[in-house]
Motif scaffolding. Structure first.
Motif, PDB file in Angstrom:
ATOM      1  N   ARG A  29       9.714 -17.434   1.348  1.00 47.50           N
ATOM      2  CA  ARG A  29       9.178 -16.773   2.550  1.00 47.50           C
ATOM      3  C   ARG A  29       9.688 -15.339   2.649  1.00 47.50           C
ATOM      4  N   THR A  30      10.967 -15.144   2.333  1.00 52.60           N
ATOM      5  CA  THR A  30      11.538 -13.793   2.353  1.00 52.60           C
ATOM      6  C   THR A  30      10.846 -12.913   1.323  1.00 52.60           C
ATOM      7  N   GLU A  31      10.653 -13.470   0.130  1.00 51.96           N
ATOM      8  CA  GLU A  31       9.964 -12.715  -0.924  1.00 51.96           C
ATOM      9  C   GLU A  31       8.524 -12.408  -0.514  1.00 51.96           C
ATOM     10  N   LEU A  32       7.874 -13.365   0.126  1.00 55.51           N
ATOM     11  CA  LEU A  32       6.500 -13.173   0.587  1.00 55.51           C
ATOM     12  C   LEU A  32       6.426 -12.021   1.588  1.00 55.51           C
ATOM     13  N   GLN A  33       7.351 -11.993   2.539  1.00 58.48           N
ATOM     14  CA  GLN A  33       7.373 -10.909   3.520  1.00 58.48           C
ATOM     15  C   GLN A  33       7.593  -9.558   2.844  1.00 58.48           C
ATOM     16  N   SER A  34       8.447  -9.543   1.846  1.00 59.02           N
ATOM     17  CA  SER A  34       8.708  -8.316   1.097  1.00 59.02           C
ATOM     18  C   SER A  34       7.442  -7.847   0.383  1.00 59.02           C
ATOM     19  N   VAL A  35       6.743  -8.781  -0.250  1.00 56.95           N
ATOM     20  CA  VAL A  35       5.508  -8.438  -0.966  1.00 56.95           C
ATOM     21  C   VAL A  35       4.449  -7.952   0.019  1.00 56.95           C
ATOM     22  N   ILE A  36       4.350  -8.597   1.170  1.00 55.48           N
ATOM     23  CA  ILE A  36       3.378  -8.170   2.191  1.00 55.48           C
ATOM     24  C   ILE A  36       3.688  -6.740   2.646  1.00 55.48           C
ATOM     25  N   SER A  37       4.957  -6.437   2.831  1.00 55.05           N
ATOM     26  CA  SER A  37       5.350  -5.071   3.216  1.00 55.05           C
ATOM     27  C   SER A  37       4.979  -4.068   2.138  1.00 55.05           C
ATOM     28  N   GLU A  38       5.200  -4.442   0.871  1.00 54.75           N
ATOM     29  CA  GLU A  38       4.841  -3.560  -0.235  1.00 54.75           C
ATOM     30  C   GLU A  38       3.334  -3.350  -0.303  1.00 54.75           C
ATOM     31  N   ILE A  39       2.566  -4.401  -0.032  1.00 50.95           N
ATOM     32  CA  ILE A  39       1.099  -4.286  -0.030  1.00 50.95           C
ATOM     33  C   ILE A  39       0.662  -3.316   1.065  1.00 50.95           C
ATOM     34  N   LYS A  40       1.260  -3.449   2.256  1.00 50.99           N
ATOM     35  CA  LYS A  40       0.905  -2.540   3.353  1.00 50.99           C
ATOM     36  C   LYS A  40       1.233  -1.093   2.991  1.00 50.99           C
ATOM     37  N   ALA A  41       2.382  -0.875   2.376  1.00 52.57           N
ATOM     38  CA  ALA A  41       2.765   0.483   1.963  1.00 52.57           C
ATOM     39  C   ALA A  41       1.785   1.020   0.926  1.00 52.57           C
ATOM     40  N   ALA A  42       1.384   0.171  -0.011  1.00 54.49           N
ATOM     41  CA  ALA A  42       0.423   0.581  -1.036  1.00 54.49           C
ATOM     42  C   ALA A  42      -0.935   0.903  -0.404  1.00 54.49           C
ATOM     43  N   GLU A  43      -1.337   0.109   0.586  1.00 50.11           N
ATOM     44  CA  GLU A  43      -2.607   0.365   1.269  1.00 50.11           C
ATOM     45  C   GLU A  43      -2.573   1.693   2.020  1.00 50.11           C
ATOM     46  N   GLU A  44      -1.433   1.993   2.642  1.00 47.61           N
ATOM     47  CA  GLU A  44      -1.305   3.273   3.348  1.00 47.61           C
ATOM     48  C   GLU A  44      -1.357   4.441   2.364  1.00 47.61           C
ATOM     49  N   GLU A  45      -0.667   4.289   1.248  1.00 46.51           N
ATOM     50  CA  GLU A  45      -0.687   5.342   0.229  1.00 46.51           C
ATOM     51  C   GLU A  45      -2.093   5.515  -0.329  1.00 46.51           C
ATOM     52  N   GLU A  46      -2.764   4.399  -0.563  1.00 42.06           N
ATOM     53  CA  GLU A  46      -4.136   4.421  -1.071  1.00 42.06           C
ATOM     54  C   GLU A  46      -5.055   5.144  -0.083  1.00 42.06           C
ATOM     55  N   ALA A  47      -4.944   4.816   1.188  1.00 38.23           N
ATOM     56  CA  ALA A  47      -5.788   5.445   2.208  1.00 38.23           C
ATOM     57  C   ALA A  47      -5.528   6.945   2.271  1.00 38.23           C
ATOM     58  N   GLY A  48      -4.259   7.335   2.180  1.00 39.83           N
ATOM     59  CA  GLY A  48      -3.919   8.755   2.195  1.00 39.83           C
ATOM     60  C   GLY A  48      -4.519   9.498   1.014  1.00 39.83           C
ATOM     61  N   LEU A  49      -4.444   8.898  -0.159  1.00 40.85           N
ATOM     62  CA  LEU A  49      -5.013   9.531  -1.352  1.00 40.85           C
ATOM     63  C   LEU A  49      -6.531   9.634  -1.256  1.00 40.85           C
ATOM     64  N   VAL A  50      -7.162   8.567  -0.781  1.00 38.02           N
ATOM     65  CA  VAL A  50      -8.624   8.587  -0.626  1.00 38.02           C
ATOM     66  C   VAL A  50      -9.030   9.680   0.355  1.00 38.02           C
ATOM     67  N   THR A  51      -8.311   9.799   1.454  1.00 39.30           N
ATOM     68  CA  THR A  51      -8.605  10.840   2.446  1.00 39.30           C
ATOM     69  C   THR A  51      -8.444  12.227   1.838  1.00 39.30           C
ATOM     70  N   THR A  52      -7.365  12.439   1.105  1.00 37.23           N
ATOM     71  CA  THR A  52      -7.131  13.743   0.482  1.00 37.23           C
ATOM     72  C   THR A  52      -8.221  14.074  -0.522  1.00 37.23           C
ATOM     73  N   ILE A  53      -8.568  13.109  -1.360  1.00 40.32           N
ATOM     74  CA  ILE A  53      -9.628  13.330  -2.356  1.00 40.32           C
ATOM     75  C   ILE A  53     -10.947  13.641  -1.657  1.00 40.32           C
ATOM     76  N   ASN A  54     -11.266  12.877  -0.633  1.00 47.13           N
ATOM     77  CA  ASN A  54     -12.523  13.101   0.085  1.00 47.13           C
ATOM     78  C   ASN A  54     -12.548  14.460   0.783  1.00 47.13           C
ATOM     79  N   GLN A  55     -11.407  14.874   1.331  1.00 45.92           N
ATOM     80  CA  GLN A  55     -11.354  16.184   1.983  1.00 45.92           C
ATOM     81  C   GLN A  55     -11.568  17.304   0.972  1.00 45.92           C
ATOM     82  N   LYS A  56     -10.958  17.168  -0.187  1.00 45.60           N
ATOM     83  CA  LYS A  56     -11.087  18.203  -1.212  1.00 45.60           C
ATOM     84  C   LYS A  56     -12.505  18.263  -1.773  1.00 45.60           C
ATOM     85  N   THR A  57     -13.105  17.116  -1.986  1.00 47.51           N
ATOM     86  CA  THR A  57     -14.431  17.097  -2.609  1.00 47.51           C
ATOM     87  C   THR A  57     -15.552  17.224  -1.585  1.00 47.51           C
TER      88      THR A  57
END
Length: 107
Positions: A29-57
């Protein structure tokens, strides 16, 4: 004091199998929570990159050929980073599914 040390050292050997299963469930369960947190961080980073790419293009229509070439040079590393983040996220999602399956078997 020596008695308390001896008792605490012996305690892991006298644990019941149920406690081991419970410890394993808690660890998963602890590992699962850690992985979920990492997924959320990756999703935020992904959204930021998509926004930056879209703004530039998004303003491409007003650029001349030289500006478009420069823009492509700027955007390419962002796209590569986005791909890496998406790969990491996919691996984390797979790990999350694996942990959840293990938990279902133990519970």
């Amino acid at each position: 004091q020596s008695q308390s040390r001896t008792q605490s050292q012996e305690q892991p050997r006298t644990q019941e199998p149920g406690n081991d299963k419970s410890n394993q469930i808690n660890a998963l369960r602890t590992e699962l929570q850690s992985v979920i947190s990492e997924i959320k961080a990756a999703e935020e980073e992904e959204a930021g990159l998509v926004t930056t790419i879209n703004q530039k293009t998004g303003r491409r229509f007003s650029y001349n050929l030289i500006q478009i070439k420069q823009l492509e040079k700027e955007v390419e590393p962002l796209k590569q980073e986005l791909y890496a983040v998406q790969q990491k996220k996919a691996e984390l999602v797979q790990r999350k599914s694996s942990i959840e399956a293990e938990l279902r078997l133990l519970e």
